[in-house]
Design a protein around this motif. Structure first.
Motif, mmCIF file in Angstrom:
data_model
loop_
_atom_site.group_PDB
_atom_site.id
_atom_site.type_symbol
_atom_site.label_atom_id
_atom_site.label_comp_id
_atom_site.label_asym_id
_atom_site.label_seq_id
_atom_site.Cartn_x
_atom_site.Cartn_y
_atom_site.Cartn_z
ATOM 1 N N TRP A 1 45.492 -24.173 -9.589
ATOM 2 C CA TRP A 1 44.483 -23.382 -9.144
ATOM 3 C C TRP A 1 44.437 -22.345 -7.169
ATOM 4 N N SER A 2 44.824 -23.361 -6.469
ATOM 5 C CA SER A 2 44.637 -22.429 -5.188
ATOM 6 C C SER A 2 45.562 -21.166 -5.230
ATOM 7 N N ALA A 3 46.950 -21.110 -5.967
ATOM 8 C CA ALA A 3 47.629 -20.145 -5.688
ATOM 9 C C ALA A 3 46.935 -19.085 -6.769
ATOM 10 N N PRO A 4 46.817 -18.999 -7.482
ATOM 11 C CA PRO A 4 45.973 -18.178 -8.758
ATOM 12 C C PRO A 4 45.067 -16.996 -7.939
ATOM 13 N N HIS A 5 44.308 -17.740 -6.337
ATOM 14 C CA HIS A 5 43.031 -18.323 -5.948
ATOM 15 C C HIS A 5 43.734 -17.010 -5.198
ATOM 16 N N ALA A 6 44.722 -17.959 -4.019
ATOM 17 C CA ALA A 6 45.515 -16.986 -2.595
ATOM 18 C C ALA A 6 45.754 -15.494 -3.357
ATOM 19 N N TYR A 7 47.039 -15.716 -4.636
ATOM 20 C CA TYR A 7 47.254 -14.253 -5.135
ATOM 21 C C TYR A 7 46.625 -13.160 -5.542
ATOM 22 N N LEU A 8 45.011 -13.662 -5.498
ATOM 23 C CA LEU A 8 43.899 -12.252 -5.832
ATOM 24 C C LEU A 8 42.871 -12.334 -4.923
ATOM 25 N N GLU A 9 42.512 -13.328 -3.761
ATOM 26 C CA GLU A 9 42.567 -12.900 -2.811
ATOM 27 C C GLU A 9 42.672 -12.373 -2.452
ATOM 28 N N GLN A 10 44.032 -12.235 -2.102
ATOM 29 C CA GLN A 10 45.011 -11.082 -0.909
ATOM 30 C C GLN A 10 44.693 -10.082 -1.713
ATOM 31 N N ALA A 11 44.678 -9.768 -2.707
ATOM 32 C CA ALA A 11 44.359 -8.086 -3.964
ATOM 33 C C ALA A 11 43.373 -7.569 -2.699
#
Length: 491
Positions: free
Chosen positions: A182-192
């Motif tokens: 969960w932290s991985a996709p959160h990090a991906y989208l948050e960076q976007a």
């Protein structure tokens, strides 16, 4: 359905007030606004695609029909970063897993993503399974995973002394690892988002038409205009293809996986990810630790037609319990503290269904099964290359924002160990008030309790929220679109 596997650990970011990029303040209410790319679906693959296109300079919008991101298939998996050793050699899946693994390694430091390099053992319990090990090892080498090693019974037991004594042999895959799903996709989208992307939740795509230059997507929040469409809708990917193109080249057959999660004392029983010899249809039942300090057993692989509900079945959970004990007999005295189930968007084909639709400025990313977490970053790069081939033009960002996400790994310092955290709200998982406040104030602030769980692990321990729900409702009052006091069963 219980979502029961996460724990939060703080980082330096908890000492700061999260700031939204000025780019994020752009209004998207103007129906004349035209995006370069619309990504349909905010699962792990959609989040990775949004990050890639945004960093490459595309003006990107993400459309998610759920209350929160990861509300679909991505909310439930075994949290393993695979090397692709057992993928079909030469397949798109194998290439995307390898590329995804490599990029995760490159970016995890800047985004503060966890990685437990525990390695995996592929276990042979029968003479027939033992005979298959050399073939599986050659398949791994064909996939450029050339550091596998065959182990005898005694060598296997030396590495995993709690295994059942009838183990015959194994081989080790040292680079298989545990991560946080969960932290991985959160990090991906948050960076976007921090670099200018837009997210719309509760935004279902209903129809659309392409006029030769732009797509006009009809959604539950009005019309979205975009030059390109990326269909990453997971369990409904074939439905989106039909809605937009009038046809689909594949059909999703939901595959349910049920899991059981043992208490934290059970984690000591396993040092590696324990894998079975796979079959034609499934990787089989896995036993492994989690980065949050538990031990899980699962998943099953059950075909069903329902795309919305992954029901827990007592008989199946009993089977998983017995299967875990067969592998690690000491589990017979350990407590089960959580159960959960999820759906994987399988199809009749073994290969990922990724294709660009010629002359229609649309790319379908479908049937991304259990390896999607590992392959997501590689899939994103592959899809971006398809977009460029189809005519998408953009200029990469020169100095993109990189903000680390709160770390959830159990073996790192937690916020409850730091001063000024506001006290512990969830005592089972030792989640602090500050952790909750940070999650609620960031660019991906959750709309629901389910979303907050995936950000903080709150209510997901032994008591399942029995003791902390009242305090949690108080500190999130007025901040959730779906308040805890009136939360539905799904939340």
């Amino acid at each position: 359905i219980a979502e029961n596997i996460v724990k939060t650990a703080p980082t330096e970011r908890l000492q700061m007030s999260p700031q939204m990029s000025p780019q994020m303040s752009r209004s998207t209410n103007n129906t004349g606004e035209v995006f370069d790319v619309a990504v349909i679906g905010a699962g792990v693959v959609g989040c990775a695609i949004a990050r890639r296109f945004t960093l490459e300079g595309a003006r990107t919008i993400v459309l998610e029909k759920g209350h929160d991101i990861l509300d679909g298939a991505s909310k439930s998996n075994s949290a393993i970063l695979h090397t692709g050793f057992d993928a079909p050699p030469g397949s798109r899946e194998a290439r995307c897993i390898q590329a995804g693994y490599q990029e995760y390694e490159r970016i995890r430091g800047a985004l503060n993503l966890p990685l437990d390099r525990c390695g995996a053992l592929v276990l042979a319990w029968t003479e027939e399974q033992e005979a298959r090990l050399p073939t599986l090892m050659q398949q791994a080498r064909d996939n450029a995973v050339d550091d596998v090693k065959l182990l005898s019974r005694s060598e296997t037991i030396h590495l995993e002394p709690n295994l059942a004594t009838h183990i015959r042999a194994s081989f080790r895959v040292p680079r298989e690892a545990l991560i946080d799903p969960w932290s991985a996709p959160h990090a991906y989208l948050e960076q976007a988002l921090l670099n200018g992307a837009t997210l719309k939740r509760n935004c279902a795509v209903q129809a659309g038409n392409f006029d030769g230059q732009r797509w006009h997507l009809e959604t539950s929040q009005g019309t979205i205009h975009t030059k390109f469409v990326i269909n990453a809708a997971g369990l409904f990917g074939d439905h989106i293809d039909k809605a937009l193109l009038g046809r689909t080249d594949f059909e999703i057959h939901p595959r349910k996986g049920q899991f059981i999660v043992f208490d934290k004392t059970a984690a000591r029983l396993s040092r590696h990810i324990l894998l079975p010899v796979p079959t034609e249809t499934t990787k089989g039942i896995v036993v492994c630790r989690t980065i949050w300090g538990n031990l899980l057993v699962g998943p099953t692989a059950e075909e069903q037609s329902d795309r919305e509900t992954a029901a827990l079945v007592p008989e199946t959970l009993d089977y998983l319990h017995q299967k875990g004990i067969e592998i690690l007999p000491a589990l017979a005295t350990e407590d089960i503290t959580a159960i959960y189930a999820g759906l994987r968007p399988a199809s009749g084909q073994k290969e990922y269904q990724i294709r660009a639709h010629a002359g229609q400025n649309m790319i379908t990313v479908g049937a991304i099964r259990s390896t999607g977490l590992s392959a997501a970053l590689g899939i994103a790069k592959y899809v971006f290359d398809l977009g460029q081939e189809a005519g998408l033009q953009c200029t990469p960002l020169v100095d993109p924002v990189q903000q680390p996400i709160e770390n959830m790994s159990e073996d790192l310092e937690r916020d409850w160990q730091r001063p000024g955290n506001g006290g512990i709200i969830c005592h089972c998982e030792r989640v602090t008030r500050r952790e909750i406040e940070v999650a609620m104030s960031g660019p991906l602030a959750p709309n629901s309790l389910a979303g907050l769980k995936r950000r903080t692990r709150v209510t997901m321990g032994r008591c399942q929220g029995f003791y902390c729900t009242a305090a949690l409702a108080e500190c999130t009052k007025g901040k959730l679109a779906h308040p805890i006091a009136g939360a539905s069963h799904d939340d």
